[in-house]
Design an enzyme around this catalytic site. Structure first.
Site, mmCIF file in Angstrom:
data_model
loop_
_atom_site.group_PDB
_atom_site.id
_atom_site.type_symbol
_atom_site.label_atom_id
_atom_site.label_comp_id
_atom_site.label_asym_id
_atom_site.label_seq_id
_atom_site.Cartn_x
_atom_site.Cartn_y
_atom_site.Cartn_z
ATOM 1 N N CYS A 131 0.820 -1.208 0.000
ATOM 2 C CA CYS A 131 0.000 0.000 0.000
ATOM 3 C C CYS A 131 0.856 1.260 0.000
ATOM 4 O O CYS A 131 1.432 1.626 1.035
ATOM 5 C CB CYS A 131 -0.936 -0.022 1.213
ATOM 6 S SG CYS A 131 -1.921 1.467 1.384
ATOM 7 N N CYS A 134 -0.323 4.089 2.315
ATOM 8 C CA CYS A 134 -0.017 3.858 3.730
ATOM 9 C C CYS A 134 1.463 4.114 4.027
ATOM 10 O O CYS A 134 1.805 4.711 5.045
ATOM 11 C CB CYS A 134 -0.317 2.420 4.141
ATOM 12 S SG CYS A 134 -1.815 1.742 3.454
ATOM 13 N N ASP A 135 2.342 3.623 3.167
ATOM 14 C CA ASP A 135 3.752 3.526 3.549
ATOM 15 C C ASP A 135 4.707 4.404 2.750
ATOM 16 O O ASP A 135 5.898 4.450 3.064
ATOM 17 C CB ASP A 135 4.208 2.055 3.426
ATOM 18 C CG ASP A 135 3.391 1.140 4.349
ATOM 19 O OD1 ASP A 135 2.960 1.624 5.416
ATOM 20 O OD2 ASP A 135 3.181 -0.029 3.997
#
Ligand code: NDP
Length: 304
Positions: A131, A134-135
């Site tokens: 993701c 997200c990261d």
């Protein structure tokens, strides 16, 4: 006989559980294969509202679970093997147990496809991610790679150039199935480099709990090479966990459940929430929001 049974215990299922429990519906949540869902595969979550310093994914789902339990939600560990939704009460089979329910909320999530390498499994959350939203932030000024040739991979690569110094797209063919407009955008981006046709053979170094490089194999020449990177994003697609609903609940050609008027499915009393019905947004907060909608829809249905 239960008023509400929820399949899945990720963000969507747990939020539905909190709302249903607070409405005194005593929901039963069947955990599924991956209790806690995809958040358990991430490390720091910095975009979930309410946590200015971020929160670890597993901690966030654990907090939601406790919150649901506090209001009387009951958790059952096991995976659903069959459902009978023709007549009410619905019958849900999980691990030799049969649950009867007046309403059902399907929040079974989607599973990110992985390459299947042992090193990938060991480094997930330590430089291997599924993701970018997200990261991506953790890879400021770093060289990173994205695997895949579809819209997900190309979109993630474009997004990651906001942070990374260089993004290498690693794809097993020379042709891409991504849409032309996204590919053109990526080709015009000086930070993006295309490396084709290659497969990822290994990711180093699990012993150091860090991603340092990927070993690539050219699928035409069989030549091997090593590309130093600090992170690798696997963007080879998701599989919604909907196999047991085939022929029962309406789904699109990729297997995502179809919803209408909020969280309603084609069967009255069956609702769907989270990634099992969303291939566009796929965020913890959108999953939580749709879990809330499903619980409210189930509550209204029961009242009627
Ligand atoms: P896709 O199935 O479209 O693409 C998956 C990609 O990963 C393919 O290029 C495939 O290669 C590659 N791949 C699959 N398995 C492996 C493997 N084991 N090893 C190496 N490579 C592999 O999935 P997406 O997630 O990209 O897209 C899913 C759907 O969502 C599509 O309909 C897409 O259009 C849509 N979408 C739309 C977006 C948007 O409009 N903004 C954003 C993201 C997705 P190969 O091509 O060789 O099969």
């Amino acid at each position: 006989m239960h008023k509400v049974v929820i399949i899945g215990s990720g963000c969507a299922g747990l939020t539905a559980a909190i709302y249903a429990a607070r409405a005194n519906l005593k929901p039963v949540i069947i955990d599924g294969h991956e209790p806690g869902g995809q958040l358990t595969l991430t490390t720091m979550v910095e975009n979930f509202p309410g946590f200015p310093d971020g929160i670890l994914g597993p901690e966030l789902v654990e907090a939601m679970r406790k919150q649901a339990q506090r209001f009387g939600a009951h958790f059952y560990s096991g995976a659903v093997t069959a459902v009978e939704l023709k007549n009410r009460p619905f019958k849900i089979e999980a691990h030799k147990e049969t649950f009867e329910a007046e309403t059902l909320i399907v929040a079974a999530g989607a599973t990110a496809r992985l390459l299947g390498l042992e090193s990938e499994r060991q480094l997930i959350g330590h430089g291997v991610s599924t993701c970018a939203t997200c990261d991506g932030y953790f890879f400021r000024d770093k060289d990173i790679a994205v695997v895949g040739g579809g819209d997900t991979a190309i979109e993630e690569a474009n997004f990651l150039t906001r942070f990374a110094r260089k993004v290498s797209i690693l794809h097993r063919r020379k042709d891409f199935r991504a849409s032309k407009i996204m590919l053109d955008r990526a080709r015009a981006n000086p930070k993006i480099h295309f490396v084709t046709p290659v497969t990822v053979e290994d990711i180093s170094d699990p012993a150091k709990h860090n991603v340092e490089a990927v070993t690539l194999r050219n699928t035409e020449t069989e030549e091997k090479s090593v590309l130093p990177v600090s992170g690798i994003f696997i963007g080879i697609g998701h599989e919604p966990n909907t196999k047991i609903f085939r022929g029962i609940l309406d789904m699109d050609e990729s297997g995502y459940l179809k919803t209408h008027q909020g969280s309603r499915t084609n069967i009255e009393g069956v609702f769907a929430a989270g990634d099992v019905q969303d291939k566009v947004y796929r965020q913890a907060v959108t999953a939580a929001g749709s879990g809330c909608m499903a619980a409210l829809d189930a509550e209204k249905f029961l009242e009627a």
